[in-house]
Design a protein around this motif. Structure first.
Motif, short mmCIF file in Angstrom:
data_model
loop_
_atom_site.label_atom_id
_atom_site.label_comp_id
_atom_site.label_asym_id
_atom_site.label_seq_id
_atom_site.Cartn_x
_atom_site.Cartn_y
_atom_site.Cartn_z
N TYR A 116 5.92 11.42 5.77
CA TYR A 116 4.92 10.67 5.01
C TYR A 116 3.58 11.40 5.06
O TYR A 116 3.20 11.96 6.08
CB TYR A 116 4.77 9.26 5.57
CG TYR A 116 6.06 8.48 5.46
CD1 TYR A 116 6.40 7.84 4.28
CD2 TYR A 116 6.96 8.45 6.52
CE1 TYR A 116 7.59 7.16 4.15
CE2 TYR A 116 8.16 7.78 6.41
CZ TYR A 116 8.48 7.13 5.22
OH TYR A 116 9.66 6.48 5.08
N HIS B 188 -0.59 7.34 3.93
CA HIS B 188 0.51 6.41 3.70
C HIS B 188 0.65 5.46 4.90
O HIS B 188 0.44 5.88 6.04
CB HIS B 188 1.82 7.18 3.54
CG HIS B 188 1.96 7.77 2.17
ND1 HIS B 188 3.03 7.53 1.36
CD2 HIS B 188 1.15 8.60 1.48
CE1 HIS B 188 2.87 8.18 0.22
NE2 HIS B 188 1.75 8.84 0.26
N LYS C 294 3.13 4.53 6.46
CA LYS C 294 4.13 4.96 7.44
C LYS C 294 3.80 6.30 8.10
O LYS C 294 4.59 6.80 8.90
CB LYS C 294 5.51 5.04 6.76
CG LYS C 294 6.07 3.70 6.36
CD LYS C 294 7.48 3.82 5.82
CE LYS C 294 8.05 2.46 5.47
NZ LYS C 294 9.42 2.56 4.93
N HIS C 295 2.66 6.92 7.74
CA HIS C 295 2.30 8.17 8.43
C HIS C 295 2.04 7.85 9.90
O HIS C 295 1.38 6.84 10.21
CB HIS C 295 1.05 8.77 7.79
CG HIS C 295 0.71 10.13 8.35
ND1 HIS C 295 -0.03 10.29 9.49
CD2 HIS C 295 1.04 11.37 7.94
CE1 HIS C 295 -0.16 11.58 9.76
NE2 HIS C 295 0.48 12.26 8.82
#
Length: 615
Positions: free
Chosen positions: A363, A367, A369-370
Motif C-alpha cells: 500500500y 492509504h 492500510k499503509h
C-alpha cells in the motif's frame, strides 16, 4: 529504448513530452548528502563549494538522477531577517521570526521598500556558489540541478510566526495579504538568483498550503493566486518551477494542476495513485516513498516493493519521478537508500508490470492500510462517534446539555455555547462536569475529524475560541469554589531541537488547555535541559515532546536520560508524538507515545488517575 542521461530522463518525465528510459529517481541528498561527504552540515552552509563537493561524494556513492543545491526552505525568510540555528546533521531551525508584530512588519517592509532586496543576506551567495561548483564539475551536463525555495504563504507565516499568522488570516486578511505580497517579492528574487547561477529547476516548497492546515477556500484566496504569479514569473525569466505541498492535498489537486507549476510533489495523501488518476494527465508527479516508516524503519525489500507499487500505480505511463517525501534523514540505513535508487534503475520503460511481481498487499503512503498510518485515538470512543454522527438516542437531561455544548463547539456557535452552559448550571451541573463532559467532548470531536482530514487547523482554533466563551462564565465559578486551583495540573510542552513544524504541538497544547490543564508551551527548538528546567520550575506533572524528524529523536532520548541522571525519572510522565515517533521508538527511549492530540490528553489523565490511586 536507448539509454538516456539522468538529465534527459528527468526532463522527459517532468515535461511528459516523452517516456523516460527507466524510472527516474530524486534521492534528495541534501543534509544527508553533506554528511555523506564527511563534513558537518552547520560547518559548510555558508561555503558553497564545500557543500557541493560533499554532495558530489554522496552522489558518487549512491547515484540518483537529480542533484539538489541548498538544504531547506528558509532562504527567503532568512533573507528577511529570521534568526536560524544551524545544526550539525539536520536542516537549520528557525528560532526568531523577523516580524512577529504588525509594528515590526511595517518596519521591515519600509526598510525593504527603501533599500530593496539584499542578495547578501543569508545563504543565497553560498547556494549560488554551490550551483556554480556543480556546473564547473560537469554535473549539469548529465544531471538536473534543482534547489528548494520556500513558497509565498509558507514564507509569510514564518515572517510573523504561525500562531500570529493564523490570527491575521482570520481577523485581518488584508494585513495577511500584505505579508504574503512582501514574501512573494523576496521569493521571486531568490528564484532569480538561483537561475542566474545556472540552476535548472526551483522546487517551491509551500507546505503551509496543505489541506491539513488551510481549508481549500483559504488556499484559493491566500495561496494559489500568489503561486500563480510566482510560476508566471519563473516562466518569464526562462526557468522551470515545481511545487511541493505536504500530506493531505486531495481537495486542492485541480488547483495545483492549474497553478503554473509543471510538476507536483509531496505526500499526496490519500495516495499518489489517487493524484495520478485525478491530475496525472495534466501535470507530472514526483513522490513518495514513505520517509519515516519505509525508509527509516523498513527493510530494503519493503523499500523495493513500495517503489514498484509506485511505478505500477503512478509511473506506468511516464510523468513520474520517484522520491522520498522529505530530506533523507541521516538515520535512513544505507541499504534502504540503495534499494530506493537501484530499484528505480531496474524498472525500464515501457514498464513490464507483470514482471514486478505480486504487489497486491503493498500500500502506498496515505492509504489507510499503509503500515505507517497512525491509528486515530478516538476510533473506539462511543461518545465521540455518537456526537459526530448525531445519533438519535434518548438522552438524560445531563446528556442533553453535554451534547448540545459539544455541538456548539463543533459549529463555532458562541451564543449556543453560552446558552447551554447556563442551562447546565441551572440544572445543577458543576463547572467541572460542563467542561470535562461537554466542552471537552466537543473539542475531542473536532480533533477526531481533524485527524481524519475532515477539519482543519483553522477549525480547531475557531472551536477553541468558542470554548473560551463558556470558560468566561465557568472560570469565576471554579475560582470561587476553590476547586479550580487544586485540579489544574501543569504540563510542559515543546518541539524538540532541530524541528520547525510545530502545528501538531500547538494542537496538543490547545487540547490540553481545553481539558483544563495549565500548559507551559516552550515553543520550538527546545533543548533537553529546557524541558526539565521548565518542569521543575512550574511543578509540572508531565513533559510532552513533539518530534518531527528521525534525527531529532536523539533529543527526546537525551531528555529521558537527563531526567534519570538527575534522579527525576519517576517524577514526570514523559510523552512524545509527531511524525518521527511511534509506539516502538517511544518505548525504546522510555517515554509514552500519543498518536494525536486527543491521545496526549488521555495519557495525562490516565497518568494522574494512576498516581492518585497509588497515593
Amino acid at each position: 529504448m536507448p539509454k538516456m542521461t539522468s538529465r534527459e530522463r528527468v526532463f522527459a518525465a517532468v515535461t511528459m513530452k516523452e517516456l523516460p528510459d527507466q524510472l527516474p529517481v530524486n534521492p534528495l541528498l541534501m543534509t544527508r548528502g553533506i554528511r555523506e561527504g564527511g563534513v558537518r552540515v552547520d560547518e559548510v552552509l555558508f561555503d558553497g563549494e564545500a557543500m557541493a563537493r560533499a554532495k558530489i561524494k554522496a552522489h558518487q556513492k549512491f547515484g540518483g538522477d537529480v542533484v539538489v543545491a541548498g538544504t531547506d526552505l528558509f532562504t527567503p525568510v532568512e533573507n528577511l531577517g529570521a534568526v536560524l540555528e544551524y545544526l550539525p546533521y539536520a536542516q537549520p531551525s528557525l528560532v526568531e521570526h523577523p516580524a512577529p508584530t504588525k509594528e515590526a512588519f511595517y518596519r521591515l517592509k519600509d526598510n525593504y521598500l527603501k533599500n530593496g532586496f539584499n542578495p547578501e543576506k543569508g545563504r543565497l551567495r553560498a547556494i549560488q556558489e554551490e550551483i556554480r561548483t556543480f556546473i564547473k564539475e560537469g554535473w549539469k551536463d548529465t544531471h538536473v540541478l534543482a534547489t528548494p525555495v520556500g513558497g509565498p504563504i509558507t514564507t509569510a507565516q514564518m515572517v510573523t510566526g504561525t500562531d500570529n499568522f493564523f490570527t491575521y488570516l482570520a481577523e485581518d486578511p488584508d494585513f495577511a495579504k500584505e505579508v504574503i505580497e512582501l514574501s512573494l517579492d523576496v521569493v521571486k528574487n531568490v528564484c532569480r538568483m538561483m537561475f542566474e547561477a545556472g540552476i535548472d529547476v526551483v522546487n517551491i516548497l509551500d507546505p503551509f498550503c496543505s489541506s491539513d492546515i488551510l481549508p481549500p477556500e483559504m488556499y484559493r484566496e491566500f495561496g494559489l493566486p500568489y503561486q500563480r504569479r510566482l510560476f508566471a514569473y519563473i516562466k518569464e525569466i526562462g526557468g522551470v518551477g515545481l511545487l511541493h505541498t505536504c500530506t493531505f492535498t486531495q481537495p486542492i489537486w485541480s488547483d495545483i494542476a492549474n497553478s503554473g507549476a509543471i510538476n507536483f510533489n509531496g505526500d499526496m495523501y490519500p495516495g499518489a495513485d489517487h493524484a495520478k488518476r485525478a491530475i496525472g494527465d495534466k501535470i507530472s508527479l514526483m513522490g513518495t516513498v514513505s520517509p519515516y516508516w519505509t525508509l527509516v524503519h523498513g527493510t530494503p525489500e519493503d523499500v523495493a516493493r513500495e517503489v514498484k507499487k509506485l511505478a505500477v500505480e503512478v509511473g506506468y505511463n511516464g510523468g513520474f519521478v520517484c522520491m522520498p517525501g522529505c530530506d533523507i534523514d541521516w538515520t535512513v540505513p544505507e541499504e534502504n537508500l540503495r534499494a530506493l535508487i537501484e530499484t528505480c534503475a531496474s524498472i525500464k520503460y515501457p514498464i513490464d508490470i507483470e514482471a514486478l511481481g505480486d504487489l497486491s498487499d503493498v500500500y502506498l503512503p496515505g492509504h489507510p492500510k499503509h503500515p505507517g498510518m497512525r491509528k486515530i485515538s478516538t476510533d473506539n470512543d462511543q461518545m465521540v462517534r455518537m456526537g459526530i454522527q448525531k445519533t438519535q438516542v434518548k438522552k438524560t437531561p445531563e446528556e442533553e446539555v453535554y451534547f448540545n455544548l459539544a455541538n456548539a463547539i463543533m459549529e463555532y456557535d458562541d451564543e449556543k455555547v453560552v446558552e447551554w452552559t447556563k442551562k447546565g448550571l441551572e440544572l445543577g451541573l458543576t463547572p467541572q462536569q460542563i467542561i470535562f463532559s461537554g466542552l471537552s467532548l466537543g473539542m475531542k470531536m473536532v480533533g477526531d475529524l481533524y485527524e481524519r482530514n475532515e477539519r482543519f487547523v483553522t477549525d480547531m482554533l475557531k472551536s477553541a475560541k468558542t470554548m473560551e466563551k463558556a470558560m468566561a462564565i465557568l472560570a469565576p465559578l471554579l475560582e470561587a469554589s476553590g476547586s479550580g486551583d487544586g485540579k489544574k495540573e501543569t504540563v510542559v510542552m515543546g518541539l524538540v531541537r532541530g524541528n520547525t513544524q510545530d502545528i501538531g504541538k500547538n494542537l496538543v497544547v490547545l487540547m490540553l488547555k481545553a481539558n483544563g490543564f495549565n500548559v507551559i508551551d516552550l515553543g520550538k527548538n527546545v533543548k533537553p535541559e529546557e524541558f526539565i528546567e521548565a518542569a521543575e520550575a512550574n511543578n509540572a506533572v508531565a513533559i510532552g515532546m513533539s518530534v518531527m524528524t528521525n534525527s531529532s529523536v536523539v533529543y527526546a532520548e537525551k531528555t529521558v536520560e537527563l531526567l534519570k541522571e538527575k534522579g527525576l525519572a519517576d517524577k514526570y510522565l514523559v510523552m512524545t508524538g509527531g511524525a518521527a515517533m511511534n509506539e516502538q521508538i517511544a518505548a525504546q527511549i522510555g517515554a509514552k507515545y500519543g498518536s494525536d492530540a486527543n491521545a496526549a490528553v488521555l495519557l495525562v489523565k490516565e497518568y494522574l488517575a494512576a498516581k492518585e490511586k497509588s497515593n
